[in-house]
Design a protein around this motif. Structure first.
Motif, PDB file in Angstrom:
ATOM      1  N   MET A  37       8.731  10.250   5.531  1.00  0.00           N
ATOM      2  CA  MET A  37       7.549   9.864   4.759  1.00  0.00           C
ATOM      3  C   MET A  37       7.763  10.127   3.264  1.00  0.00           C
ATOM      4  O   MET A  37       7.496   9.257   2.426  1.00  0.00           O
ATOM      5  N   ILE A  38       8.267  11.294   2.929  1.00  0.00           N
ATOM      6  CA  ILE A  38       8.481  11.645   1.521  1.00  0.00           C
ATOM      7  C   ILE A  38       9.542  10.737   0.895  1.00  0.00           C
ATOM      8  O   ILE A  38       9.357  10.206  -0.200  1.00  0.00           O
ATOM      9  N   SER A  39      10.646  10.535   1.614  1.00  0.00           N
ATOM     10  CA  SER A  39      11.723   9.695   1.099  1.00  0.00           C
ATOM     11  C   SER A  39      11.245   8.257   0.882  1.00  0.00           C
ATOM     12  O   SER A  39      11.508   7.651  -0.169  1.00  0.00           O
ATOM     13  N   THR A  40      10.538   7.727   1.868  1.00  0.00           N
ATOM     14  CA  THR A  40      10.016   6.362   1.759  1.00  0.00           C
ATOM     15  C   THR A  40       8.994   6.261   0.626  1.00  0.00           C
ATOM     16  O   THR A  40       9.000   5.295  -0.139  1.00  0.00           O
ATOM     17  N   GLY A  41       8.150   7.270   0.520  1.00  0.00           N
ATOM     18  CA  GLY A  41       7.153   7.281  -0.544  1.00  0.00           C
ATOM     19  C   GLY A  41       7.779   7.298  -1.927  1.00  0.00           C
ATOM     20  O   GLY A  41       7.297   6.635  -2.850  1.00  0.00           O
ATOM     21  N   MET A  42       8.877   8.048  -2.075  1.00  0.00           N
ATOM     22  CA  MET A  42       9.552   8.107  -3.371  1.00  0.00           C
ATOM     23  C   MET A  42      10.260   6.784  -3.693  1.00  0.00           C
ATOM     24  O   MET A  42      10.323   6.385  -4.851  1.00  0.00           O
ATOM     25  N   GLN A  43      10.786   6.119  -2.673  1.00  0.00           N
ATOM     26  CA  GLN A  43      11.523   4.870  -2.894  1.00  0.00           C
ATOM     27  C   GLN A  43      10.616   3.650  -3.002  1.00  0.00           C
ATOM     28  O   GLN A  43      10.833   2.781  -3.843  1.00  0.00           O
ATOM     29  N   LEU A  44       9.607   3.575  -2.132  1.00  0.00           N
ATOM     30  CA  LEU A  44       8.788   2.361  -2.055  1.00  0.00           C
ATOM     31  C   LEU A  44       7.375   2.529  -2.602  1.00  0.00           C
ATOM     32  O   LEU A  44       6.677   1.547  -2.800  1.00  0.00           O
ATOM     33  N   GLY A  45       6.966   3.772  -2.803  1.00  0.00           N
ATOM     34  CA  GLY A  45       5.619   4.044  -3.295  1.00  0.00           C
ATOM     35  C   GLY A  45       4.743   4.652  -2.200  1.00  0.00           C
ATOM     36  O   GLY A  45       4.948   4.403  -1.013  1.00  0.00           O
ATOM     37  N   LEU A  46       3.772   5.434  -2.630  1.00  0.00           N
ATOM     38  CA  LEU A  46       2.912   6.136  -1.683  1.00  0.00           C
ATOM     39  C   LEU A  46       1.975   5.211  -0.925  1.00  0.00           C
ATOM     40  O   LEU A  46       1.536   5.542   0.176  1.00  0.00           O
ATOM     41  N   ASP A  47       1.678   4.053  -1.491  1.00  0.00           N
ATOM     42  CA  ASP A  47       0.766   3.123  -0.819  1.00  0.00           C
ATOM     43  C   ASP A  47       1.490   2.011  -0.058  1.00  0.00           C
ATOM     44  O   ASP A  47       0.868   1.085   0.448  1.00  0.00           O
ATOM     45  N   HIS A  48       2.814   2.126   0.062  1.00  0.00           N
ATOM     46  CA  HIS A  48       3.588   1.125   0.806  1.00  0.00           C
ATOM     47  C   HIS A  48       3.277   1.264   2.308  1.00  0.00           C
ATOM     48  O   HIS A  48       3.133   2.383   2.814  1.00  0.00           O
TER      49      HIS A  48
END
Length: 77
Positions: A23-34
């Motif tokens: 979740m953190i990795s994806t949020g940093m790469q794609l954004g928290l609202d992705h």
């Protein structure tokens, strides 16, 4: 991401940690609202709820066993 594990505390802890990292990795790469980040967040919520639903029961069982032996000790005297 599908992780199939038993509802064992240690395995749930591992699943929680893996989902948190994803979740953190994806949020940093794609954004928290992705949508992918939100999906990991929702999966993490479910696993955390499972973990907290199981955890108190284990403490209750240990307490009940301790309390029972403690009570029986005083009954026998």
């Amino acid at each position: 991401m599908q992780i199939h594990l038993n509802n064992n505390n240690e395995k749930l802890k591992i699943k929680i940690e893996l989902l948190r990292i994803c979740m953190i990795s994806t949020g940093m790469q794609l954004g928290l609202d992705h949508p992918k980040t939100l999906k990991y967040s929702q999966e993490l919520d479910v696993v955390l709820n499972d973990y907290h639903r199981i955890k108190p029961k284990q403490y209750f069982i240990v307490f009940s066993l301790y309390n029972k032996s403690y009570t029986e000790q005083f009954r026998s005297h």
